[in-house]
Scaffold this active site. Structure first.
Site, PDB file in Angstrom:
ATOM      1  N   ASN A 149      -5.905 -23.237  12.352  1.00 16.78           N
ATOM      2  CA  ASN A 149      -4.596 -22.388  12.709  1.00 16.78           C
ATOM      3  C   ASN A 149      -5.187 -21.017  12.913  1.00 16.78           C
ATOM      4  O   ASN A 149      -6.092 -20.638  12.894  1.00 16.78           O
ATOM      5  CB  ASN A 149      -3.624 -22.561  11.592  1.00 16.78           C
ATOM      6  CG  ASN A 149      -4.081 -21.992  10.066  1.00 16.78           C
ATOM      7  OD1 ASN A 149      -4.488 -20.546  10.166  1.00 16.78           O
ATOM      8  ND2 ASN A 149      -4.204 -22.678   8.962  1.00 16.78           N
ATOM      9  N   ASP A 157      -1.602 -29.134  -2.328  1.00 22.27           N
ATOM     10  CA  ASP A 157      -0.931 -27.690  -2.268  1.00 22.27           C
ATOM     11  C   ASP A 157      -1.281 -26.824  -3.466  1.00 22.27           C
ATOM     12  O   ASP A 157      -1.230 -26.833  -4.570  1.00 22.27           O
ATOM     13  CB  ASP A 157       0.702 -27.754  -2.441  1.00 22.27           C
ATOM     14  CG  ASP A 157       1.423 -26.447  -2.171  1.00 22.27           C
ATOM     15  OD1 ASP A 157       0.823 -25.776  -2.581  1.00 22.27           O
ATOM     16  OD2 ASP A 157       2.298 -26.578  -1.816  1.00 22.27           O
ATOM     17  N   PHE A 204       2.627 -16.786  -0.545  1.00 21.51           N
ATOM     18  CA  PHE A 204       3.179 -16.386   0.570  1.00 21.51           C
ATOM     19  C   PHE A 204       4.012 -17.314   1.412  1.00 21.51           C
ATOM     20  O   PHE A 204       3.941 -18.384   1.404  1.00 21.51           O
ATOM     21  CB  PHE A 204       2.245 -15.954   1.654  1.00 21.51           C
ATOM     22  CG  PHE A 204       1.569 -14.492   1.286  1.00 21.51           C
ATOM     23  CD1 PHE A 204       1.986 -13.254   1.985  1.00 21.51           C
ATOM     24  CD2 PHE A 204       0.493 -14.139   0.411  1.00 21.51           C
ATOM     25  CE1 PHE A 204       1.340 -11.996   1.864  1.00 21.51           C
ATOM     26  CE2 PHE A 204       0.259 -13.026  -0.196  1.00 21.51           C
ATOM     27  CZ  PHE A 204       0.547 -11.841   0.740  1.00 21.51           C
ATOM     28  N   LYS A 212       7.461 -24.305  -5.157  1.00 21.49           N
ATOM     29  CA  LYS A 212       5.954 -24.083  -5.804  1.00 21.49           C
ATOM     30  C   LYS A 212       6.022 -23.615  -7.074  1.00 21.49           C
ATOM     31  O   LYS A 212       4.770 -23.795  -7.596  1.00 21.49           O
ATOM     32  CB  LYS A 212       5.558 -23.044  -4.748  1.00 21.49           C
ATOM     33  CG  LYS A 212       5.731 -23.304  -3.426  1.00 21.49           C
ATOM     34  CD  LYS A 212       4.355 -23.615  -2.564  1.00 21.49           C
ATOM     35  CE  LYS A 212       4.421 -23.754  -1.175  1.00 21.49           C
ATOM     36  NZ  LYS A 212       3.167 -24.262  -0.621  1.00 21.49           N
TER      37      LYS A 212
END
Ligand code: C5P
Length: 412
Positions: free
Chosen positions: A218, A315, A334, A352
């Protein structure tokens, strides 16, 4: 007083070099020992004789001075100094520093040093404002270079604006501040509001292989993560910097743990624990290719496309935040969003399980992804804080200070 302090003074090629004799006089009056280095361009503005007379020292001018090389060596010279000071720091010298060029004595010393570097920039206002110089300034700040000025003012070229060098007395004050800076790492012992803290930072993109030569990645530059690591280091923290293949190099003075994939990043984070704080600034790929091949994939020639299969990556942030053992007391994630920033970031924080979410809008028109600036919103237990757009270095510094304040509050 600066008694016993050894300062390598690099004199760049700008009209403001005429102020260096006064600077040398002031520094010597305070007991500093000056090793003067004159660039070729600097010698057009002040003479070696003036400088050596005032410094009471031989002036070093050329990298290829063989006698001097065998006697001491440029590496040794840069190590012998307690501080390197560049006056005036021209656009050219700053560009060399930002790029890591070493093609003359001054730039070689600046690249070879393990000491702090203070620069007093001086240049025409348009040169200062130029995007190339602004990029270099951002990079130098990230690298921990200290700045004295410049200030707005009349210039020798007749223009007015930022780019005028500060006065010798201001440079002396900045030198004092550099030596007094209690937030730096002095003699190996870290001091500052985060001294004694261990902070894990993930940063950069991950690369997920398709075959030995291709991968999925990315656009993350790793700029914000690197800036954060530098800011935390500057406040005295011991930083484990776990980074994917980023464009922005890691800062000095942190433990760099390079990784390629999300799974490697997860293993590295687990290994780095325990930590007081974990900050997840990495742009981790959401998927990896489960049928990646050991050999390079070939075009079949019959129009058949490779059928890539994907599985979700771990994750890392969620796993660390949900740990029952060795969960860092402060876990920060973030949220890079392109729409519904606040709602999405709030939901992400809950999902999260992290303590803070630092959200930013990375839509293409903001220019934030891969750029030098950021505009963040911090969401935590207490509510939402929106910060103005500023450089990634300033965002990092503000976050580091907020972390220090939070940890101290937790303990008191
Ligand atoms: O889910 P999303 O990618 O938007 O979440 C962003 C946050 O989660 C960032 O802090 C990022 O570093 C972290 N993250 C992670 N592991 C992943 C995905 C995201 O640590 N696999």
């Amino acid at each position: 007083m600066l008694s016993g302090k050894r300062i390598a003074l690099i004199i760049g090629g700008g009209i403001a070099a005429f102020k260096t004799p006064e600077l040398i006089r002031m520094l010597r009056a305070q007991g500093a020992h000056i090793t003067p280095v004159l660039t070729r361009a600097g010698a057009e503005f002040v003479t070696p004789l003036t400088i050596s007379t005032l410094a009471g020292e031989q002036v070093h001018e050329d990298l290829f001075d063989l006698t001097r090389e065998t006697e001491i060596g440029h590496i040794q010279m840069s190590r012998d100094a307690d501080l390197l000071v560049v006056v005036p720091a021209t656009a050219d010298l700053m560009a060399k520093m930002a790029q890591g060029l070493a093609n003359d004595l001054a730039s070689t010393l600046l690249l070879a040093t393990d000491k702090r570097v203070l620069i007093a920039p001086a240049m025409n206002v348009r040169m200062w404002d130029h995007p190339a110089t602004q990029r270099n300034i951002a990079q130098l700040r990230l690298d921990g270079v200290l700045f004295a000025g410049p200030v707005d003012g009349d210039m020798a070229c007749g223009e007015f604006g930022p780019g005028r060098m500060v006065e010798p007395r201001d440079i002396v004050a900045a030198i004092h501040a550099a030596f007094d800076d209690t937030t730096s790492c002095e003699g190996g012992a870290r001091v500052g509001p985060l001294a004694g803290r261990h902070i894990v930072v993930t940063s950069g993109p991950t690369h997920e292989p398709i075959d030995p030569v291709r991968y999925i990645a990315n656009r993350s530059s790793g700029g914000q993560g690197a800036a954060l690591a530098a800011a935390l280091r500057d406040l005295g923290a011991r930083v484990s910097f776990i980074t994917g293949p980023a464009q922005v190099p890691p800062p000095s003075g942190v433990t760099v743990i390079p990784v390629q994939t999300a799974r490697e990043m997860q293993a590295a984070v687990d290994q780095a624990l325990p930590a007081d704080v974990a900050i997840f600034a990495a742009a981790v790929a959401d998927w990896h290719v489960t049928n990646a091949t050991a050999q390079k994939m070939k075009k079949t020639g019959d129009g058949q496309m490779p059928a890539l299969e994907f599985a979700e990556n771990p994750d890392i942030l969620a796993q660390i935040a949900h740990r029952t053992q060795m969960r860092p007391p402060l876990v920060i994630g973030f949220a890079a969003e392109t729409e519904n920033l606040h709602a999405n970031a709030t939901a992400k924080r809950a999902r999260k399980g992290c303590d803070w979410i630092i959200a930013n809008d990375v839509s293409a028109d903001t220019g934030i992804m891969g750029g030098t600036e950021n505009a963040v919103t911090i969401i935590d237990d207490a509510g939402t804080e929106r910060w103005a757009r500023m450089s990634k270095a300033d965002v990092a510094e503000a976050i580091a200070l907020r972390i220090a304040a939070t940890l101290n509050k937790k303990e008191n």
